[in-house]
Design a protein around this motif. Structure first.
Motif, mmCIF file in Angstrom:
data_model
loop_
_atom_site.group_PDB
_atom_site.id
_atom_site.type_symbol
_atom_site.label_atom_id
_atom_site.label_comp_id
_atom_site.label_asym_id
_atom_site.label_seq_id
_atom_site.Cartn_x
_atom_site.Cartn_y
_atom_site.Cartn_z
ATOM 1 N N GLY A 77 45.238 39.094 -101.281
ATOM 2 C CA GLY A 77 43.959 38.398 -101.897
ATOM 3 C C GLY A 77 43.678 37.433 -100.478
ATOM 4 O O GLY A 77 43.226 37.810 -99.588
ATOM 5 N N VAL A 79 40.915 34.449 -99.426
ATOM 6 C CA VAL A 79 40.594 33.064 -98.905
ATOM 7 C C VAL A 79 38.974 32.873 -98.163
ATOM 8 O O VAL A 79 39.271 33.028 -96.600
ATOM 9 C CB VAL A 79 41.627 31.746 -98.441
ATOM 10 N N SER A 143 44.034 31.764 -104.845
ATOM 11 C CA SER A 143 44.511 33.328 -104.595
ATOM 12 C C SER A 143 45.541 33.957 -104.234
ATOM 13 O O SER A 143 45.885 35.131 -104.437
ATOM 14 C CB SER A 143 43.800 33.764 -101.859
#
Ligand SMILES: Nc1ncnc2c1ncn2[C@@H]1O[C@H](COP(=O)(O)OP(=O)(O)OP(=O)(O)O)[C@@H](O)[C@H]1O
Ligand SMILES: [Mg+2]
Length: 223
Positions: A77, A79, A143
């Protein structure tokens, strides 16, 4: 475990990252600090498989990145430093849109719960009407939709007030502890880094951050 060995990155003839090696274990929160331009975002983009290293190897749970890109992407994930969400859509519509792109399926209630965990309750609000801090929370919530094992956060709390920063820190600590998520987190807020992270990496040639951490009683790992 995330394993990075002898990683270098050059743009043209400019060397940005010079032979970095480190590991991150399950459940660990690692801070990444360094001056502007030190290469933090460059490193995170490589770990997020959005950019290729010039040299070096990366693996996650012993799977080399170059031969398992699809599997690796599902476990990561990211960001980014720049907010990447749909301004015209509501929070709910953004969450539902990104859920459609995810390999892990979530119900509406589960998506809403992720936002509540972030203390983001403006479910029906168009993103353009959210504050900058709330947009950052939504970026983080997105995310998390596919339950990543590795979470790469590039200055996710810029412009977020102290209360929200503390809420996000508490959430990330819970995530690392309960799900074993590996978290790599960059910020220029040293108090936040010191309070949140189990280990801290310093990147770049400038010793300002190293000295600041050593003064605060930390032993940074110099990359
Ligand atoms: N696509 C690119 N092409 C050429 N140079 C680049 C590219 N992306 C980044 N750079 C350069 O690489 C260096 C590192 O940039 P990077 O964004 O990784 O730094 P950073 O540590 O994240 O800085 P900040 O704290 O300002 O976010 C900078 O000198 C930047 O100009
Ligand atoms: Mg950056």
């Amino acid at each position: 475990m995330l394993n990075v060995t002898s990683l270098s990155k050059t743009y043209g003839n400019r060397e940005i990252l010079d032979c970095l090696s480190f590991t991150i274990n399950s459940g660990e929160i690692v801070g990444l600090v360094g001056e502007n331009g030190a290469g933090k975002s460059t490193l995170l983009k490589i770990l997020a498989t959005l950019s290729k290293p010039t040299k070096g190897t990366l693996s996650l749970h012993s799977l080399p990145f170059d031969k398992n890109i699809k599997n690796i992407r599902q476990m990561i994930g990211f960001v980014p430093q720049e907010i990447a969400i749909w301004e015209e859509f509501t929070v709910q519509e953004n969450m539902m849109f990104f859920e459609k792109l995810s390999t892990v399926k979530k119900t509406n209630e589960e998506l809403y719960q992720i936002c509540l965990d972030m203390k983001l309750d403006k479910w029906k609000e168009p993103v353009k009407r959210l504050s900058g801090g709330m947009k950052r929370k939504l970026n983080l919530a997105i995310s998390l939709i596919h339950d990543p094992e590795v979470l790469l956060l590039d200055e996710p709390t810029v412009g977020i007030d102290l209360k929200s920063k503390n809420e996000i820190s508490a959430f990330l600590q819970k995530l690392a502890k309960e799900k074993g998520t590996m978290i790599l987190f960059t910020s220029h807020d040293m108090d936040e880094i010191i309070n949140l992270c189990d280990r801290i990496f310093c990147i770049g040639k400038d010793t300002f951050y190293q000295n600041r951490l050593i003064e605060a009683g930390n032993k940074p790992q110099i990359l």
